[in-house]
Design a protein around this motif. Structure first.
Motif, PDB file in Angstrom:
ATOM      1  N   GLU A 256      86.025  31.832  26.624  1.00 22.28           N
ATOM      2  CA  GLU A 256      86.572  30.856  25.808  1.00 22.28           C
ATOM      3  C   GLU A 256      86.036  29.567  25.809  1.00 22.28           C
ATOM      4  N   ALA A 257      85.680  28.827  27.221  1.00 20.28           N
ATOM      5  CA  ALA A 257      85.419  27.691  27.576  1.00 20.28           C
ATOM      6  C   ALA A 257      83.954  27.788  27.321  1.00 20.28           C
ATOM      7  N   GLN A 258      83.400  28.711  27.414  1.00 19.86           N
ATOM      8  CA  GLN A 258      81.945  28.988  27.447  1.00 19.86           C
ATOM      9  C   GLN A 258      81.708  28.736  25.643  1.00 19.86           C
TER      10      GLN A 258
ATOM     11  N   GLY B  22      81.915  23.428  39.789  1.00 19.88           N
ATOM     12  CA  GLY B  22      80.827  24.178  39.892  1.00 19.88           C
ATOM     13  C   GLY B  22      80.692  25.018  38.522  1.00 19.88           C
ATOM     14  N   LEU B  23      81.751  25.166  37.518  1.00 19.54           N
ATOM     15  CA  LEU B  23      81.822  25.769  36.429  1.00 19.54           C
ATOM     16  C   LEU B  23      81.309  24.915  35.092  1.00 19.54           C
ATOM     17  N   LEU B  24      82.012  23.596  35.220  1.00 19.66           N
ATOM     18  CA  LEU B  24      81.842  22.728  33.960  1.00 19.66           C
ATOM     19  C   LEU B  24      80.305  22.509  33.825  1.00 19.66           C
TER      20      LEU B  24
ATOM     21  N   ALA C 213      91.566  26.347  27.421  1.00 21.82           N
ATOM     22  CA  ALA C 213      91.056  27.368  28.405  1.00 21.82           C
ATOM     23  C   ALA C 213      90.897  26.691  29.810  1.00 21.82           C
ATOM     24  N   VAL C 214      90.171  25.789  29.875  1.00 17.76           N
ATOM     25  CA  VAL C 214      90.023  25.125  31.167  1.00 17.76           C
ATOM     26  C   VAL C 214      91.180  24.434  31.755  1.00 17.76           C
TER      27      VAL C 214
END
Length: 212
Positions: A153-155, A206-208, A96-97
């Motif tokens: 999905e990545a979460q 900022g997300l990972l 997903a990432v």
């Protein structure tokens, strides 16, 4: 021989003539894109487009039905390009990432490389009637939903921070990507592809989850 009073089927144009007609029509589209970009859609007339091509106003209508149809077809051509790379990303085996990174990179580069059509797409689409606007809105929604799905999905995989709101994040991502047409200069310090990579790095930074 056809009987008296029966319709005689029209002979299809020879291949060479069809190619010439197609080439001329694409020239009309390209000229319209440039003039809409430079002058604005409302300020450009079909007569202006015809004059730029050395055509009489009536001759332009051999290639198009209306100015509105021109705008819609230009936007649809832009969409066709996005559909091809979007489908490839959706069908890829990446995480997903990985898909999120690829879409941000490619979408940004595509916007920057196609300034005339991307400007029409983001600025002039509201000049279309509501039923045609709906086609564009649906296309955009597909990209937004895909990004939201990949974030979820990545979460779940522990790679994107759990407090991130997928919907707000998708709006922020496309707000960033869609801004490129406003300021990108071809031949500038960075290429369209490099800016796409920079945007992907900024977003994912900022997300990972650190170290994930």
């Amino acid at each position: 021989m056809a009987r008296a009073g029966s319709a005689v089927p029209e002979e299809p144009a020879p291949p060479r003539r069809r190619r010439k007609q197609h080439s001329r029509r694409q020239e009309v589209l390209d000229t319209a894109a440039r003039m809409f970009f430079e002058r604005g859609y409302e300020a450009t007339t079909t007569q202006d487009i015809g004059a730029a091509l050395g055509l009489l106003k009536g001759s332009v209508y051999y290639y198009i039905s209306s100015k509105q149809d021109l705008l819609f077809e230009l936007i649809q051509q832009y969409h066709e390009d996005t559909r091809s790379y979007f489908a490839e990303i959706l069908e890829s085996d990446g995480s997903a990432v990985d898909k999120l990174r690829e879409l941000i990179t490619v979408d940004t580069a595509h916007t920057a490389r196609n300034l005339e059509r991307s400007t029409l797409f983001y600025l002039e689409w509201r000049s279309l009637p509501l039923e045609r606007q709906a086609v564009i809105i649906e296309e955009r929604a597909q990209h937004e939903h895909a990004v939201q799905k990949w974030i979820v999905e990545a979460q779940a995989a522990g790679r994107i921070r759990p407090e991130v709101d997928p919907k707000i994040a998708s709006f922020a991502i496309f707000g960033m990507v869609n801004s490129v047409y406003r300021w990108f200069t071809p031949g500038g310090r960075k290429s369209a592809e490099e800016i796409g990579e920079d945007f992907a790095d900024l977003v994912l930074g900022g997300l990972l989850v650190p170290g994930a």
